[in-house]
Motif scaffolding. Structure first.
Motif, PDB file in Angstrom:
ATOM      1  N   LYS A   3    -103.491 -41.874  14.375  1.00 26.84           N
ATOM      2  CA  LYS A   3    -102.310 -41.759  14.803  1.00 26.84           C
ATOM      3  C   LYS A   3    -101.710 -43.100  14.969  1.00 26.84           C
ATOM      4  CE  LYS A   3    -100.183 -40.143  19.169  1.00 26.84           C
ATOM      5  NZ  LYS A   3    -100.405 -39.375  20.410  1.00 26.84           N
ATOM      6  N   ASP A   4    -102.443 -44.104  15.338  1.00 26.43           N
ATOM      7  CA  ASP A   4    -102.139 -45.373  15.346  1.00 26.43           C
ATOM      8  C   ASP A   4    -101.624 -46.172  13.896  1.00 26.43           C
ATOM      9  OD1 ASP A   4    -101.767 -48.212  16.280  1.00 26.43           O
ATOM     10  OD2 ASP A   4    -103.599 -48.489  15.589  1.00 26.43           O
ATOM     11  N   LEU A   5    -102.357 -45.707  12.995  1.00 28.61           N
ATOM     12  CA  LEU A   5    -102.072 -46.051  11.484  1.00 28.61           C
ATOM     13  C   LEU A   5    -100.821 -45.453  10.979  1.00 28.61           C
ATOM     14  CD1 LEU A   5    -105.552 -46.469  10.074  1.00 28.61           C
ATOM     15  CD2 LEU A   5    -104.135 -48.368  10.652  1.00 28.61           C
ATOM     16  N   ILE A   6    -100.640 -44.329  11.382  1.00 28.57           N
ATOM     17  CA  ILE A   6     -99.398 -43.443  11.018  1.00 28.57           C
ATOM     18  C   ILE A   6     -98.141 -44.021  11.655  1.00 28.57           C
ATOM     19  CG2 ILE A   6     -98.217 -41.238  11.116  1.00 28.57           C
ATOM     20  CD1 ILE A   6    -101.005 -39.773  10.567  1.00 28.57           C
ATOM     21  N   SER A   7     -98.421 -44.433  12.874  1.00 23.95           N
ATOM     22  CA  SER A   7     -97.014 -45.113  13.593  1.00 23.95           C
ATOM     23  C   SER A   7     -96.979 -46.575  12.955  1.00 23.95           C
ATOM     24  CB  SER A   7     -97.484 -45.278  15.120  1.00 23.95           C
ATOM     25  OG  SER A   7     -98.420 -46.131  15.414  1.00 23.95           O
ATOM     26  N   CYS A   8     -97.762 -47.181  12.327  1.00 22.96           N
ATOM     27  CA  CYS A   8     -97.594 -48.606  11.857  1.00 22.96           C
ATOM     28  C   CYS A   8     -97.314 -48.840  10.282  1.00 22.96           C
ATOM     29  CB  CYS A   8     -98.373 -49.780  12.530  1.00 22.96           C
ATOM     30  SG  CYS A   8    -100.124 -49.583  12.167  1.00 22.96           S
ATOM     31  N   THR A   9     -97.746 -47.592   9.728  1.00 28.51           N
ATOM     32  CA  THR A   9     -97.418 -47.636   7.992  1.00 28.51           C
ATOM     33  C   THR A   9     -96.677 -46.492   7.456  1.00 28.51           C
ATOM     34  OG1 THR A   9     -99.254 -46.074   7.943  1.00 28.51           O
ATOM     35  CG2 THR A   9    -100.082 -48.597   8.090  1.00 28.51           C
ATOM     36  N   TYR A  10     -96.463 -46.424   6.262  1.00 30.81           N
ATOM     37  CA  TYR A  10     -95.706 -45.775   5.603  1.00 30.81           C
ATOM     38  C   TYR A  10     -96.752 -44.592   4.909  1.00 30.81           C
ATOM     39  CZ  TYR A  10     -91.625 -48.539   6.070  1.00 30.81           C
ATOM     40  OH  TYR A  10     -90.767 -49.204   6.917  1.00 30.81           O
ATOM     41  N   PHE A  11     -98.177 -44.514   5.448  1.00 24.74           N
ATOM     42  CA  PHE A  11     -98.715 -43.567   5.020  1.00 24.74           C
ATOM     43  C   PHE A  11     -99.054 -42.333   5.724  1.00 24.74           C
ATOM     44  CE2 PHE A  11    -100.371 -47.667   2.849  1.00 24.74           C
ATOM     45  CZ  PHE A  11    -100.250 -47.258   1.868  1.00 24.74           C
ATOM     46  N   ASN A  12     -99.325 -41.100   5.265  1.00 24.99           N
ATOM     47  CA  ASN A  12     -99.611 -40.014   5.911  1.00 24.99           C
ATOM     48  C   ASN A  12    -101.188 -39.905   6.168  1.00 24.99           C
ATOM     49  OD1 ASN A  12    -100.952 -38.699   3.765  1.00 24.99           O
ATOM     50  ND2 ASN A  12     -98.882 -37.889   3.013  1.00 24.99           N
ATOM     51  N   LYS A  13    -101.525 -38.967   6.999  1.00 27.53           N
ATOM     52  CA  LYS A  13    -103.049 -38.678   7.477  1.00 27.53           C
ATOM     53  C   LYS A  13    -103.914 -38.611   6.127  1.00 27.53           C
ATOM     54  CE  LYS A  13    -106.142 -35.663  10.094  1.00 27.53           C
ATOM     55  NZ  LYS A  13    -106.407 -34.379  10.857  1.00 27.53           N
ATOM     56  N   LYS A  14    -103.523 -37.928   5.244  1.00 22.83           N
ATOM     57  CA  LYS A  14    -104.485 -37.701   4.068  1.00 22.83           C
ATOM     58  C   LYS A  14    -104.676 -38.880   2.979  1.00 22.83           C
ATOM     59  CE  LYS A  14    -105.038 -34.590   0.238  1.00 22.83           C
ATOM     60  NZ  LYS A  14    -104.455 -33.294  -0.788  1.00 22.83           N
ATOM     61  N   GLU A  15    -103.462 -39.589   2.969  1.00 25.77           N
ATOM     62  CA  GLU A  15    -103.461 -41.089   2.274  1.00 25.77           C
ATOM     63  C   GLU A  15    -104.343 -42.041   2.904  1.00 25.77           C
ATOM     64  OE1 GLU A  15     -99.150 -41.060   0.064  1.00 25.77           O
ATOM     65  OE2 GLU A  15     -99.230 -41.460   2.284  1.00 25.77           O
ATOM     66  N   LEU A  16    -104.116 -42.165   4.333  1.00 27.14           N
ATOM     67  CA  LEU A  16    -104.867 -42.993   5.081  1.00 27.14           C
ATOM     68  C   LEU A  16    -106.588 -42.684   5.096  1.00 27.14           C
ATOM     69  CD1 LEU A  16    -102.815 -43.169   8.385  1.00 27.14           C
ATOM     70  CD2 LEU A  16    -103.293 -44.882   6.617  1.00 27.14           C
ATOM     71  N   GLN A  17    -106.814 -41.256   5.085  1.00 26.83           N
ATOM     72  CA  GLN A  17    -108.199 -41.180   4.935  1.00 26.83           C
ATOM     73  C   GLN A  17    -108.869 -41.487   3.453  1.00 26.83           C
ATOM     74  OE1 GLN A  17    -107.756 -36.666   6.091  1.00 26.83           O
ATOM     75  NE2 GLN A  17    -108.821 -37.287   8.099  1.00 26.83           N
ATOM     76  N   HIS A  18    -107.885 -41.197   2.442  1.00 28.00           N
ATOM     77  CA  HIS A  18    -108.294 -41.534   1.272  1.00 28.00           C
ATOM     78  C   HIS A  18    -108.521 -43.133   1.029  1.00 28.00           C
ATOM     79  CE1 HIS A  18    -108.751 -41.351  -3.260  1.00 28.00           C
ATOM     80  NE2 HIS A  18    -107.956 -42.338  -3.312  1.00 28.00           N
ATOM     81  N   TRP A  19    -107.687 -43.747   1.597  1.00 28.88           N
ATOM     82  CA  TRP A  19    -107.732 -45.357   1.654  1.00 28.88           C
ATOM     83  C   TRP A  19    -108.884 -45.617   2.428  1.00 28.88           C
ATOM     84  CZ3 TRP A  19    -105.910 -48.531  -1.991  1.00 28.88           C
ATOM     85  CH2 TRP A  19    -104.589 -48.247  -2.715  1.00 28.88           C
ATOM     86  N   TYR A  20    -109.175 -45.208   3.531  1.00 31.52           N
ATOM     87  CA  TYR A  20    -110.304 -45.579   4.316  1.00 31.52           C
ATOM     88  C   TYR A  20    -111.646 -45.523   3.585  1.00 31.52           C
ATOM     89  CZ  TYR A  20    -113.388 -46.260   8.378  1.00 31.52           C
ATOM     90  OH  TYR A  20    -114.157 -46.651   9.240  1.00 31.52           O
ATOM     91  N   LYS A  21    -111.775 -44.040   2.849  1.00 26.14           N
ATOM     92  CA  LYS A  21    -112.909 -43.895   2.148  1.00 26.14           C
ATOM     93  C   LYS A  21    -113.053 -44.934   0.920  1.00 26.14           C
ATOM     94  CE  LYS A  21    -114.543 -40.207  -0.778  1.00 26.14           C
ATOM     95  NZ  LYS A  21    -114.414 -38.985  -1.587  1.00 26.14           N
ATOM     96  N   ASP A  22    -112.047 -45.378   0.254  1.00 23.93           N
ATOM     97  CA  ASP A  22    -112.285 -46.192  -0.730  1.00 23.93           C
ATOM     98  C   ASP A  22    -112.674 -47.785  -0.037  1.00 23.93           C
ATOM     99  OD1 ASP A  22    -111.570 -44.308  -2.803  1.00 23.93           O
ATOM    100  OD2 ASP A  22    -109.433 -44.961  -2.977  1.00 23.93           O
ATOM    101  N   PHE A  23    -112.029 -48.053   0.903  1.00 22.36           N
ATOM    102  CA  PHE A  23    -112.182 -49.426   1.455  1.00 22.36           C
ATOM    103  C   PHE A  23    -113.614 -49.350   1.965  1.00 22.36           C
ATOM    104  CE2 PHE A  23    -112.140 -52.267   5.007  1.00 22.36           C
ATOM    105  CZ  PHE A  23    -111.689 -53.397   4.579  1.00 22.36           C
ATOM    106  N   LEU A  24    -114.127 -48.276   2.442  1.00 19.52           N
ATOM    107  CA  LEU A  24    -115.556 -48.407   2.953  1.00 19.52           C
ATOM    108  C   LEU A  24    -116.498 -48.386   1.753  1.00 19.52           C
ATOM    109  CD1 LEU A  24    -115.934 -46.135   6.021  1.00 19.52           C
ATOM    110  CD2 LEU A  24    -115.832 -48.552   5.852  1.00 19.52           C
TER     111      LEU A  24
END
Length: 193
Positions: A14-35
């Motif tokens: 919720k915090d990241l959606i409010s401060c980025t242009y990414f949606n939930k699915k994109e954020l989860q994908h980026w987080y997985k790649d980041f980790l």
């Protein structure tokens, strides 16, 4: 934030959606790649520089990557968290032209005093020229960092004080195809998918 968790919590999303242009699915994908790239949840400067080296193998991107690292590392703790990474990536890849110009201004304003000096401009342009190596065919009036910086200052320094304010940089950049083109291309490093 989420240093060891394999998934983002709903409040983090919720915090990241409010401060980025990414949606939930994109954020989860980026987080997985980041980790995958940074299992401890933090990107160190050496790792960040290595990412740039992969994308600019014919040049020397270390200096430029260090400047970008400093902009991504907003809390100045020596590493980039996922939130810092995704917020910067959001601006560089999907932000408005004004947001990208503000981000670029921060990059060029090396000492963060609110102005870009000719010396700071030369430093960043030199880093960019070193990063891309001999891949750019530059006109004679831009073939050195000094010449490029002088040309930029002639175009942008409206009050002739030898410093660029954020407003001068913004307005001048909008009429400079080289800067606009650079900012409309995704300028942030990418994690491998």
């Amino acid at each position: 934030m989420g240093k060891r968790a394999s998934k983002l919590s709903s409040s983090e999303i919720k915090d990241l959606i409010s401060c980025t242009y990414f949606n939930k699915k994109e954020l989860q994908h980026w987080y997985k790649d980041f980790l995958r790239e940074c299992p401890n949840g933090a990107l160190k400067q050496e790792e960040f520089e290595a990412i740039y080296q992969q994308f600019f193998p014919h040049g020397s991107p270390k200096k430029f990557a260090s400047y970008v690292f400093n902009i991504f590392d907003t809390n100045k703790d020596g590493h980039i968290s996922f939130k810092e990474f995704i917020c910067a990536l959001s601006i560089t890849s999907r932000g408005t032209l004004d947001e990208k110009l503000d981000w670029a201004f921060s990059l060029y304003d090396v000492d963060s005093d609110g102005f870009i000096t000719r010396t700071e401009m030369i430093e960043i342009i030199d880093a960019i020229y070193n990063m891309v190596g001999n891949l750019m065919d530059l006109p004679n009036d831009e073939n050195t960092p000094e010449k490029r910086a002088n040309k930029i200052f002639q175009q942008m320094d409206m009050n002739n004080d030898d410093m660029l304010s954020k407003d001068e940089f913004r307005e001048g950049s909008k009429s400079d195809p080289w800067i606009v083109r650079a900012l409309t291309i995704d300028t942030g490093p990418q994690m491998t998918s």
